[in-house]
Design a protein around this motif. Structure first.
Motif, PDB file in Angstrom:
ATOM      1  N   LEU A  17       0.824  -1.210   0.000  1.00 27.50           N
ATOM      2  CA  LEU A  17       0.000   0.000   0.000  1.00 27.50           C
ATOM      3  C   LEU A  17       0.858   1.260   0.000  1.00 27.50           C
ATOM      4  CD1 LEU A  17      -2.917  -0.959   2.415  1.00 27.50           C
ATOM      5  CD2 LEU A  17      -3.032  -0.603  -0.051  1.00 27.50           C
ATOM      6  N   ASP A  18       1.950   1.228   0.749  1.00 22.47           N
ATOM      7  CA  ASP A  18       2.864   2.375   0.758  1.00 22.47           C
ATOM      8  C   ASP A  18       3.477   2.591  -0.624  1.00 22.47           C
ATOM      9  OD1 ASP A  18       2.355   2.863   3.418  1.00 22.47           O
ATOM     10  OD2 ASP A  18       4.137   1.787   4.151  1.00 22.47           O
ATOM     11  N   GLU A  37       0.808   4.044  -2.902  1.00 19.64           N
ATOM     12  CA  GLU A  37       0.596   5.456  -2.583  1.00 19.64           C
ATOM     13  C   GLU A  37       1.686   6.323  -3.204  1.00 19.64           C
ATOM     14  OE1 GLU A  37      -0.065   8.453   1.216  1.00 19.64           O
ATOM     15  OE2 GLU A  37       0.642   6.411   1.571  1.00 19.64           O
ATOM     16  N   ILE A  58      -6.639   9.801  -3.184  1.00 21.54           N
ATOM     17  CA  ILE A  58      -5.533   9.562  -2.250  1.00 21.54           C
ATOM     18  C   ILE A  58      -5.836  10.195  -0.900  1.00 21.54           C
ATOM     19  CG2 ILE A  58      -3.111  10.078  -1.763  1.00 21.54           C
ATOM     20  CD1 ILE A  58      -2.619   9.906  -4.795  1.00 21.54           C
ATOM     21  N   LYS A  59      -6.358  11.407  -0.936  1.00 18.19           N
ATOM     22  CA  LYS A  59      -6.610  12.136   0.316  1.00 18.19           C
ATOM     23  C   LYS A  59      -7.766  11.560   1.108  1.00 18.19           C
ATOM     24  CE  LYS A  59      -7.801  16.710   2.033  1.00 18.19           C
ATOM     25  NZ  LYS A  59      -8.219  18.056   1.651  1.00 18.19           N
ATOM     26  N   GLU A  92       1.074   9.202  -6.052  1.00 18.17           N
ATOM     27  CA  GLU A  92       1.505  10.589  -5.835  1.00 18.17           C
ATOM     28  C   GLU A  92       2.416  11.068  -6.965  1.00 18.17           C
ATOM     29  OE1 GLU A  92       3.082  10.474  -1.872  1.00 18.17           O
ATOM     30  OE2 GLU A  92       1.106  10.757  -0.975  1.00 18.17           O
ATOM     31  N   TYR A 122      -7.860   6.714   0.326  1.00 20.50           N
ATOM     32  CA  TYR A 122      -6.690   5.888   0.479  1.00 20.50           C
ATOM     33  C   TYR A 122      -6.088   6.006   1.869  1.00 20.50           C
ATOM     34  CZ  TYR A 122      -2.425   3.470  -0.734  1.00 20.50           C
ATOM     35  OH  TYR A 122      -1.397   2.585  -0.770  1.00 20.50           O
ATOM     36  N   ARG A 123      -6.029   7.213   2.378  1.00 19.55           N
ATOM     37  CA  ARG A 123      -5.454   7.427   3.719  1.00 19.55           C
ATOM     38  C   ARG A 123      -6.569   7.358   4.748  1.00 19.55           C
ATOM     39  NH1 ARG A 123      -1.624  12.515   2.206  1.00 19.55           N
ATOM     40  NH2 ARG A 123      -0.220  11.361   0.875  1.00 19.55           N
TER      41      ARG A 123
END
Length: 119
Positions: free
Chosen positions: A28-29, A32, A113-114, A36, A117-118
């Motif tokens: 996942l990292d 991400e 993402i904002k 980005e 995802y987080r």
């Protein structure tokens, strides 16, 4: 990205479960980071596209002024008008392309993402 975590392993909270969980967190990292990078590159592309559109519009205005100079020569004025029409059409579609890229990729992916995802 492997997303397979056995329910029985979850309930046991075994070392295997911890290992699989850690692997998935690393995946996942990585995802991400890649997302980005896509957003950053798309933002740069949109900025360059907007700059290109501005330069193209300046060229159109300069050519329009040049066409006015040849008001008595219909052949030159006709050729410049055809070129202006083609450039104007291309500029219109390029503006749409840049706008769609900004909205579809940059805005939506950054929002994903904002917000999603987080967690």
């Amino acid at each position: 990205m492997k997303a397979i975590i056995d329910n029985i392993e979850c309930q046991r909270d075994s070392p295997r479960f911890r290992q699989v969980l850690e692997e998935n967190e690393k995946d996942l990292d990585t995802l991400e980071g890649k997302l980005e990078k896509v957003v950053k590159q798309c933002n740069q592309m949109v900025a360059a596209g907007k700059q290109f559109n501005q330069e193209q519009e300046q060229l159109i205005h300069i050519l329009w002024d040049l066409a006015g100079y040849f008001g008595n020569d219909t052949n030159v004025q006709s050729a410049l008008n055809r070129m202006l029409a083609a450039l104007g059409e291309a500029a219109k579609y390029h503006t749409i392309l840049v706008d769609q890229a900004a909205r579809a990729v940059t805005k939506n992916l950054a929002s994903f993402i904002k917000n999603f995802y987080r967690i």
